[in-house]
Design a protein around this motif. Structure first.
Motif, PDB file in Angstrom:
ATOM      1  N   GLU A  96       0.997  -1.344   0.015  1.00 25.61           N
ATOM      2  CA  GLU A  96      -0.208   0.178   0.004  1.00 25.61           C
ATOM      3  C   GLU A  96       0.762   1.212  -0.034  1.00 25.61           C
ATOM      4  O   GLU A  96       0.771   2.227  -0.414  1.00 25.61           O
ATOM      5  CB  GLU A  96      -0.784   0.090   1.475  1.00 25.61           C
ATOM      6  N   SER A  97       1.980   1.329   0.675  1.00 24.46           N
ATOM      7  CA  SER A  97       2.735   2.041   0.666  1.00 24.46           C
ATOM      8  C   SER A  97       3.660   3.096  -1.153  1.00 24.46           C
ATOM      9  O   SER A  97       3.320   3.849  -0.858  1.00 24.46           O
ATOM     10  CB  SER A  97       4.437   2.735   1.561  1.00 24.46           C
ATOM     11  N   SER A  98       3.098   1.800  -2.017  1.00 24.36           N
ATOM     12  CA  SER A  98       3.563   2.020  -3.189  1.00 24.36           C
ATOM     13  C   SER A  98       2.715   3.063  -3.055  1.00 24.36           C
ATOM     14  O   SER A  98       3.111   3.180  -5.053  1.00 24.36           O
ATOM     15  CB  SER A  98       3.698   0.716  -3.917  1.00 24.36           C
ATOM     16  N   MET A  99       1.317   2.429  -3.112  1.00 27.38           N
ATOM     17  CA  MET A  99       0.062   3.619  -3.786  1.00 27.38           C
ATOM     18  C   MET A  99      -0.460   3.155  -4.553  1.00 27.38           C
ATOM     19  O   MET A  99      -1.390   3.370  -5.662  1.00 27.38           O
ATOM     20  CB  MET A  99       0.416   5.347  -3.952  1.00 27.38           C
ATOM     21  N   ILE A 100      -0.567   1.673  -5.450  1.00 24.24           N
ATOM     22  CA  ILE A 100      -0.384   0.655  -6.333  1.00 24.24           C
ATOM     23  C   ILE A 100      -0.728   0.098  -5.824  1.00 24.24           C
ATOM     24  O   ILE A 100      -0.834  -0.707  -4.835  1.00 24.24           O
ATOM     25  CB  ILE A 100       0.304   0.936  -7.420  1.00 24.24           C
ATOM     26  N   THR A 101      -1.962  -1.108  -6.376  1.00 17.08           N
ATOM     27  CA  THR A 101      -2.347  -1.877  -6.665  1.00 17.08           C
ATOM     28  C   THR A 101      -0.943  -3.573  -6.517  1.00 17.08           C
ATOM     29  O   THR A 101      -0.550  -2.879  -6.992  1.00 17.08           O
ATOM     30  CB  THR A 101      -3.190  -3.012  -7.072  1.00 17.08           C
ATOM     31  N   ALA A 102      -1.068  -4.370  -5.913  1.00 13.97           N
ATOM     32  CA  ALA A 102      -0.505  -6.399  -5.972  1.00 13.97           C
ATOM     33  C   ALA A 102      -0.304  -6.088  -7.239  1.00 13.97           C
ATOM     34  O   ALA A 102       1.212  -6.403  -7.867  1.00 13.97           O
ATOM     35  CB  ALA A 102      -0.880  -7.110  -5.128  1.00 13.97           C
ATOM     36  N   ALA A 513     -11.767  13.017  -3.928  1.00 17.82           N
ATOM     37  CA  ALA A 513     -11.558  11.624  -4.118  1.00 17.82           C
ATOM     38  C   ALA A 513     -11.625  10.442  -3.637  1.00 17.82           C
ATOM     39  O   ALA A 513     -10.793   9.333  -4.526  1.00 17.82           O
ATOM     40  CB  ALA A 513     -10.187  12.146  -4.673  1.00 17.82           C
ATOM     41  N   GLN A 514     -12.052  10.457  -2.065  1.00 16.36           N
ATOM     42  CA  GLN A 514     -11.977   9.201  -1.623  1.00 16.36           C
ATOM     43  C   GLN A 514     -10.689   8.754  -1.264  1.00 16.36           C
ATOM     44  O   GLN A 514      -9.947   7.750  -1.057  1.00 16.36           O
ATOM     45  CB  GLN A 514     -12.823   7.935  -2.353  1.00 16.36           C
ATOM     46  N   GLY A 515      -9.249   9.840  -1.540  1.00 18.78           N
ATOM     47  CA  GLY A 515      -8.835   9.896  -0.141  1.00 18.78           C
ATOM     48  C   GLY A 515      -7.342   9.942  -1.295  1.00 18.78           C
ATOM     49  O   GLY A 515      -7.106  10.387  -2.759  1.00 18.78           O
ATOM     50  N   GLY A 516      -6.174  10.539  -0.922  1.00 21.31           N
ATOM     51  CA  GLY A 516      -5.274  11.298  -1.497  1.00 21.31           C
ATOM     52  C   GLY A 516      -4.163  11.864  -1.275  1.00 21.31           C
ATOM     53  O   GLY A 516      -4.073  11.883   0.363  1.00 21.31           O
ATOM     54  N   ALA A 527      -1.591  20.027  -6.726  1.00 20.35           N
ATOM     55  CA  ALA A 527      -1.254  19.249  -7.684  1.00 20.35           C
ATOM     56  C   ALA A 527      -1.879  17.908  -6.307  1.00 20.35           C
ATOM     57  O   ALA A 527      -1.705  17.953  -5.375  1.00 20.35           O
ATOM     58  CB  ALA A 527       0.831  18.338  -6.934  1.00 20.35           C
ATOM     59  N   MET A 528      -2.150  16.703  -6.904  1.00 25.12           N
ATOM     60  CA  MET A 528      -3.187  15.426  -5.828  1.00 25.12           C
ATOM     61  C   MET A 528      -2.926  14.200  -6.729  1.00 25.12           C
ATOM     62  O   MET A 528      -2.283  14.397  -7.749  1.00 25.12           O
ATOM     63  CB  MET A 528      -3.932  15.482  -6.250  1.00 25.12           C
ATOM     64  N   VAL A 529      -2.677  12.895  -5.719  1.00 19.37           N
ATOM     65  CA  VAL A 529      -2.445  11.917  -6.309  1.00 19.37           C
ATOM     66  C   VAL A 529      -4.092  11.274  -5.790  1.00 19.37           C
ATOM     67  O   VAL A 529      -3.541  11.393  -4.224  1.00 19.37           O
ATOM     68  CB  VAL A 529      -1.401  10.730  -5.807  1.00 19.37           C
ATOM     69  N   PRO A 530      -4.837  10.953  -6.630  1.00 20.81           N
ATOM     70  CA  PRO A 530      -5.443  10.446  -5.673  1.00 20.81           C
ATOM     71  C   PRO A 530      -5.358   9.005  -5.584  1.00 20.81           C
ATOM     72  O   PRO A 530      -4.777   8.170  -6.478  1.00 20.81           O
ATOM     73  CB  PRO A 530      -7.271  10.675  -7.275  1.00 20.81           C
ATOM     74  N   LEU A 531      -5.748   8.882  -4.296  1.00 19.01           N
ATOM     75  CA  LEU A 531      -5.819   6.780  -3.585  1.00 19.01           C
ATOM     76  C   LEU A 531      -7.616   6.940  -3.548  1.00 19.01           C
ATOM     77  O   LEU A 531      -7.334   5.943  -1.890  1.00 19.01           O
ATOM     78  CB  LEU A 531      -4.642   7.296  -2.706  1.00 19.01           C
ATOM     79  N   PRO A 532      -8.210   6.044  -4.328  1.00 20.84           N
ATOM     80  CA  PRO A 532     -10.217   5.834  -4.201  1.00 20.84           C
ATOM     81  C   PRO A 532      -9.571   5.076  -3.216  1.00 20.84           C
ATOM     82  O   PRO A 532     -10.916   4.522  -3.031  1.00 20.84           O
ATOM     83  CB  PRO A 532     -10.401   5.727  -5.661  1.00 20.84           C
ATOM     84  N   SER A 538      -4.051   3.564  -6.065  1.00 16.09           N
ATOM     85  CA  SER A 538      -4.662   4.115  -6.572  1.00 16.09           C
ATOM     86  C   SER A 538      -4.768   2.951  -8.335  1.00 16.09           C
ATOM     87  O   SER A 538      -4.286   1.464  -7.491  1.00 16.09           O
ATOM     88  CB  SER A 538      -3.171   4.462  -7.517  1.00 16.09           C
ATOM     89  N   ASP A 539      -5.582   2.621  -8.825  1.00 17.60           N
ATOM     90  CA  ASP A 539      -5.954   1.608  -9.658  1.00 17.60           C
ATOM     91  C   ASP A 539      -5.575   1.843 -10.834  1.00 17.60           C
ATOM     92  O   ASP A 539      -5.508   0.763 -12.011  1.00 17.60           O
ATOM     93  CB  ASP A 539      -7.468   0.994  -9.653  1.00 17.60           C
ATOM     94  N   LYS A 540      -4.389   2.772 -11.272  1.00 17.69           N
ATOM     95  CA  LYS A 540      -3.912   3.029 -12.189  1.00 17.69           C
ATOM     96  C   LYS A 540      -1.852   1.984 -12.270  1.00 17.69           C
ATOM     97  O   LYS A 540      -2.220   1.856 -10.951  1.00 17.69           O
ATOM     98  CB  LYS A 540      -3.372   4.700 -12.762  1.00 17.69           C
ATOM     99  N   ARG A 541      -1.685   1.843 -13.480  1.00 16.86           N
ATOM    100  CA  ARG A 541      -0.043   1.269 -13.955  1.00 16.86           C
ATOM    101  C   ARG A 541       1.054   2.370 -12.951  1.00 16.86           C
ATOM    102  O   ARG A 541       1.019   3.503 -12.702  1.00 16.86           O
ATOM    103  CB  ARG A 541       0.173   1.098 -15.262  1.00 16.86           C
TER     104      ARG A 541
END
Length: 601
Positions: A96-102, A513-516, A527-532, A538-541
């Motif tokens: 989760e600290s990477s802000m991306i999914t597995a 954004a439900q988080g970020g 500036a923002m990183v959305p983390l829904p 995030s659900d992005k690459r």
């Protein structure tokens, strides 16, 4: 499930697999792949062996032979004199600290030569309880990477009197995770080290749930005074060896130590000091591993576990030994050295082609080429295009009151004392500064005269929506506000600012954004990183999120923040000295007591 080597759970009947490997090793059957023309980095003997080739079948290593030995017609890959080594094994991290999914994490890991990770999913556990942990395990099963779980052990990190979390992983829930999920191989970092050392019943019931099932217990500890009681409680590893002295104490107490390497500008780079137990004090490196702990998507690409291994080399460890610290040693610690971490017969064909500086050039996962020239192959691209989709409740976890409560306390009417939080690079430990305060005409004048800014933590799990106020000293904020829904470990929202208006803009952006993580100036998000997903991911690459993070980091620096945003996320982490702020107020550590913001002069 498919029968592809990219899925570690799709294993043929064992007797059929071992017979085939024996036939290939004995030159009675064709291999699936022969990697030839290689020098081999042996983690078993810590030597570099010239002119070798690997015979691979069924996603596993059938034999290691002299180059040119194979006489069959199997496809060949010419390593052109490069180093072939086992894939890296990261013994401690938080996806989760990477802000991306597995699934997204797998891409960066494989590019950096990491083929196996042990993740502690306590972040999503703090938000979504056992459901969140199980959703992440489902995500991990889809990912083209060996992902094992060290079951979150400290959710919440402290008592409900000190903070509010969205989850509560009881000993019973932890036992159920062990009994349900075969990839739950250890207990994650036991962060409440004071409670463990003091014999707290709940803390020891959780440890017992692991020990009764033969699972090792991972640790998280600050302070040499706690080492003996911590080790006696059954903890057998830690990544929190911050210098050579405590690292030495931990080794002699029977703990494995994980040398944590991170970008020097972040709070995670303790390897240079901790490695002194080996380079200065002469300790053996046989129970020493390398790990990453926390990486955001940006740093993950440039500072993977391979970079940590190279840091060990830079600080005096021989190359083969350093690579062993990043592969065979972690595999051995978790009792998987018969499966990963080396190039012995029957092991998974998780391999890395390295240059002489130990920089990965190609990666094989289960015998399939997934990275070449530091780019995903079509085989990996196809896997990455079919990620796990988290269920709807994971996208609805930022539940703030409406209207928002006051984010700034009333200005004191006269001279008083402030229990301020002084930030210090790199941002892990925070100093408790008792500051004599004479209020100015308003908050703006008072903050400027005392090198202060506001900080607030807002409960965001939908329980009570209360806010706690604090003051940061030496944070350096020159304008606006910054905010994050990744406030460790309960993951309430933390916001710092010079005025309440910008702090509210930041909070509303996170709500929408439900988080970020965001930076605000002059009433607008710059500036923002959305983390829904759970307010954490995030659900992005990975590349997309890395680009977003670079913009946030640039805005963060322009705003003047003296510690990195990942250090800012630690300000609510109420198990690290000396003072923290949670949704319940200011918490002193290790006393674990609430103190008021203002006291009589």
């Amino acid at each position: 499930m498919t029968d592809s080597p990219l899925n570690r759970f799709a294993v043929s009947p064992l007797h059929r697999l071992t017979r085939r490997l024996a036939d290939v090793a004995g030159a009675r059957s064709e291999a699936d792949l022969v990697i030839t023309g290689a020098r081999v980095l042996s983690t078993y003997s810590e030597r570099i062996l010239p002119d070798r080739e690997l015979w691979i079948a069924g996603g596993r290593i059938a034999a290691l032979k002299p180059a040119g030995s194979y006489r069959g017609s199997a496809p060949r890959y010419d390593a052109a004199g490069g180093l072939i080594a086992p894939g890296l094994v990261d013994p401690h991290l938080h996806i989760e600290s990477s802000m991306i999914t597995a699934c997204a994490y797998a891409e960066a890991a494989l590019i950096n030569g990491t083929t196996t990770v042990f993740c502690d999913s306590h972040e999503i556990g703090n938000v979504l309880d056992a459901n969140g942990v199980e959703w992440m395990l489902e995500d991990a099963r889809v990912a083209p990477l060996n992902i094992y779980l060290t079951v979150p052990s400290t959710v919440p990190a402290t008592t409900p009197e000190l903070e509010t979390a969205g989850g509560d992983l009881t000993p019973e829930k932890i036992a159920a995770l062990f009994d349900t999920w075969p990839e739950a191989l250890a207990l994650g970092e036991k962060m409440d080290f004071v409670a463990v050392a003091m014999g707290d019943p709940r803390a020891h019931a959780i440890i017992a749930a692991a020990l009764e099932r033969g699972r090792p217990v991972s640790g998280h500890i600050y302070g040499r005074d706690f080492v003996a009681a911590y080790a006696a409680s059954g903890v057998t590893d830690t990544h929190e060896a911050i210098d050579r002295d405590i690292a030495d104490d931990l080794l002699e107490a029977g703990l494995w130590i994980f040398l944590r390497g991170g970008p020097p500008a972040t709070p995670w780079h303790s390897l240079p000091k901790a490695i002194g137990t080996v380079t200065d004090y002469g300790a053996a490196w046989k129970r020493v591993c390398a790990c990453t702990d926390d990486r955001d998507a940006d740093d993950l690409l440039d500072h993977g576990l391979d970079w940590v291994v190279r840091q060990a080399v830079e600080h005096g460890i021989p190359k083969a030994a350093a690579w062993s610290m990043g592969s065979l040693h972690p595999a051995t610690r978790f009792h998987l050295d018969g499966e990963i971490g080396g190039l012995g017969g029957g092991r998974r064909a998780d391999l890395v082609l390295l240059d002489d500086d130990l920089v990965p050039q190609a990666t094989w996962y289960g015998g399939e080429l997934v990275v070449e020239g530091r780019k995903p192959t079509p085989r990996l691209e196809a896997a990455l295009e079919k990620p796990y989709r988290y269920p709807a409740p994971a996208y609805a976890t930022v539940r703030l009151p409406d209207p928002l409560p006051a984010l700034v306390p009333p200005l004191p009417e006269g001279p008083c004392r402030v229990n301020a939080i002084r930030t210090v690079l790199p941002g892990i430990e925070l100093k408790h500064e008792r500051l004599a305060l004479t209020p100015g005409a308003d908050w703006a004048a008072t903050l400027a005269a005392n090198d202060l800014c506001h900080v607030a933590v807002i409960e965001r799990h939908g329980f009570h929506g209360k806010v706690a106020h604090g003051l940061l000293r030496a944070f350096g904020l020159k304008r606006g506000a910054v905010a994050s829904s990744v406030g460790h470990d309960s993951h309430n929202i933390i916001v710092a600012g010079l005025n309440e208006a910008d702090m509210r803009v930041a909070l509303e952006a996170l709500r929408a954004a439900q988080g970020g993580v965001c930076v605000v100036a002059d009433g607008a998000v710059v500036a923002m990183v959305p983390l829904p997903i759970a307010g954490l991911m995030s659900d992005k690459r990975v590349g997309v999120v890395a680009d977003e993070l670079r913009a946030v980091k640039a805005a963060w620096a322009e705003a003047g923040c003296a510690i990195p945003y990942m250090g800012f996320n630690l300000i609510p982490l109420s198990v690290i000295p000396e003072i923290r702020i949670t949704d319940k107020g200011l918490v002193t550590v290790p006393a674990m007591e609430l103190v008021p913001l203002f006291e009589a002069a």
